[in-house]
Design a protein around this motif. Structure first.
Motif, short mmCIF file in Angstrom:
data_model
loop_
_atom_site.label_atom_id
_atom_site.label_comp_id
_atom_site.label_asym_id
_atom_site.label_seq_id
_atom_site.Cartn_x
_atom_site.Cartn_y
_atom_site.Cartn_z
N MET A 166 0.82 -1.20 0.00
CA MET A 166 0.00 0.00 0.00
C MET A 166 0.86 1.26 0.00
O MET A 166 0.58 2.23 -0.70
N VAL A 167 1.94 1.23 0.82
CA VAL A 167 2.84 2.40 0.89
C VAL A 167 3.46 2.66 -0.48
O VAL A 167 3.53 3.81 -0.95
N THR A 168 3.90 1.58 -1.13
CA THR A 168 4.48 1.73 -2.47
C THR A 168 3.48 2.29 -3.46
O THR A 168 3.80 3.17 -4.27
N PHE A 169 2.23 1.81 -3.37
CA PHE A 169 1.18 2.28 -4.26
C PHE A 169 0.89 3.76 -4.02
O PHE A 169 0.71 4.54 -4.97
N VAL A 170 0.82 4.17 -2.74
CA VAL A 170 0.53 5.57 -2.40
C VAL A 170 1.64 6.48 -2.92
O VAL A 170 1.39 7.53 -3.54
N VAL A 171 2.91 6.08 -2.67
CA VAL A 171 4.04 6.90 -3.14
C VAL A 171 4.03 6.99 -4.66
O VAL A 171 4.24 8.06 -5.23
N SER A 172 3.78 5.85 -5.32
CA SER A 172 3.73 5.85 -6.78
C SER A 172 2.60 6.75 -7.29
O SER A 172 2.77 7.48 -8.28
N ALA A 185 -6.76 8.82 0.09
CA ALA A 185 -7.50 8.49 -1.13
C ALA A 185 -6.79 7.38 -1.91
O ALA A 185 -7.43 6.43 -2.38
N PHE A 186 -5.48 7.48 -2.07
CA PHE A 186 -4.75 6.44 -2.77
C PHE A 186 -4.73 5.13 -1.97
O PHE A 186 -4.74 4.04 -2.55
N ALA A 187 -4.70 5.24 -0.64
CA ALA A 187 -4.76 4.04 0.19
C ALA A 187 -6.08 3.31 -0.01
O ALA A 187 -6.13 2.08 -0.11
N ALA A 188 -7.17 4.08 -0.08
CA ALA A 188 -8.49 3.48 -0.32
C ALA A 188 -8.54 2.85 -1.71
O ALA A 188 -9.12 1.77 -1.89
N GLU A 189 -7.94 3.50 -2.70
CA GLU A 189 -7.92 2.95 -4.06
C GLU A 189 -7.18 1.61 -4.07
O GLU A 189 -7.62 0.64 -4.70
N ASN A 244 -8.78 -1.98 -5.08
CA ASN A 244 -8.17 -2.69 -6.21
C ASN A 244 -7.72 -4.09 -5.81
O ASN A 244 -7.74 -5.02 -6.61
N ALA A 245 -7.32 -4.25 -4.54
CA ALA A 245 -6.83 -5.54 -4.06
C ALA A 245 -7.95 -6.51 -3.71
O ALA A 245 -7.73 -7.72 -3.66
N THR A 246 -9.16 -6.00 -3.49
CA THR A 246 -10.23 -6.86 -3.00
C THR A 246 -11.34 -7.12 -4.00
O THR A 246 -12.07 -8.10 -3.87
#
Length: 302
Positions: free
Chosen positions: A1-7, A191-195, A199-201
């Motif tokens: 999730m952290v990687t996704f948020v930073v990206s 917002a990105f964390a929720a995305e 996306n994962a579920t």
């Protein structure tokens, strides 16, 4: 999730950072009073322009957040802001071409027209409440959004675009830049964390269970079930094609595409900390009603 948020933050940075700079410059240069004056007394014209620009420009409600929040802080009426906020996340030239390639020209044109009409509808309805206190002061009075209105240079009678030449304007620019950047970070990170979580579920099969059948409730289901699960405008296109292949009606598919841009969890989470409760609820109501209308009209036309 952290990687996704930073990206995600790095991905939107080329659009968000210029928006933050522009919002700070508007305040520091004293242009806020001039910008606000342009939007006064011409509701139909400004709503039309905001809806048209929002429907054709490659920005979304999140990436344009610093500019919209800055304009609200500068005293721009809520109606054209609402029109742009509703129309901008739905489509843009690149999305038009991708939609045509994935779902056909009918969906591409219909989605663009829906974006413009939703902006017009939302802006005109919002203008009805123009004289209410919550419409005139739509920004929240909290630490997140409150700082946006504190550095206004409206008291500076003259307009000076060269903000770096005077110490007062440099300080105003720096404070406004930090206030807006802080707002964006506090909005975009969750917002990105929720995305990522969605996306994962969620999978196309999970959505098809609710909106994949051509039933009378398909269009409302596409809005109330599909929109919160909407992940990304481009990623939603093959997902929508898969749902159509599983039996989703064209109207439900259009409702899903339109509502996903304006009612998605990550988009709503980005706007909620900025707007007071009543204008935020109005935004959601307009988005839902407009999405339903787009779905039913597209179903009837096609």
């Amino acid at each position: 999730m952290v990687t996704f948020v930073v990206s995600g933050l790095l991905g939107v940075a080329p659009i968000v950072i210029p928006g933050i700079i522009l919002a700070a410059w508007i305040i520091a240069s004293g242009a806020d009073s001039y910008v606000a004056h342009v939007f006064e007394g011409h509701t139909m014209r400004t709503v039309f322009a905001a809806s048209f620009i929002g429907a054709i420009t490659p920005v979304c409600g999140v990436t344009v957040l610093p500019l919209m929040a800055g304009l609200l802080a500068a005293g721009v009426p809520l109606a054209p802001i609402m029109a742009f906020w509703l129309s901008s996340p739905i489509t843009d030239p690149a999305m038009l071409a991708t939609t045509a390639a994935t779902l056909g020209i009918g969906f591409a044109v219909g989605k663009t027209l829906a974006a413009f009409c939703l902006g017009m509808f939302g802006g005109l309805v919002t203008s009805v409440f123009a004289n209410t206190e919550w419409s005139r002061n739509a920004l929240r009075n909290n630490g997140i959004a409150g700082g946006l209105a504190k550095e206004s240079c409206a008291a500076m009678v003259s307009f000076d675009p060269w903000v770096w030449k005077t110490d007062t304007r440099r300080r105003a620019f720096a404070r406004q830049f930090w206030a807006t950047a802080r707002l964006i970070m506090l909005c975009l990170v969750p917002a990105f964390a929720a995305e990522y979580a969605l996306n994962a579920t969620l999978t196309p099969d999970a959505l098809a269970r609710y909106v994949g059948e051509d039933q009378w409730w398909a269009i409302p289901a596409a809005v109330f079930v599909g929109a919160p699960a909407y992940i990304d405008g481009y990623a939603a296109l093959p997902l929508t094609r898969a749902l159509i292949e599983n039996g989703m009606s064209n109207g439900a598919a259009m409702a899903f595409l339109v509502s996903g841009g304006v009612v998605s969890i990550w988009g709503a989470m980005a706007i909620a900390p900025v707007l007071k409760l009543k204008p935020f609820l109005l935004y959601l109501a307009l988005a839902i009603i407009g999405s339903l209308g787009a779905g039913y009209v597209f179903e009837w036309v096609v």
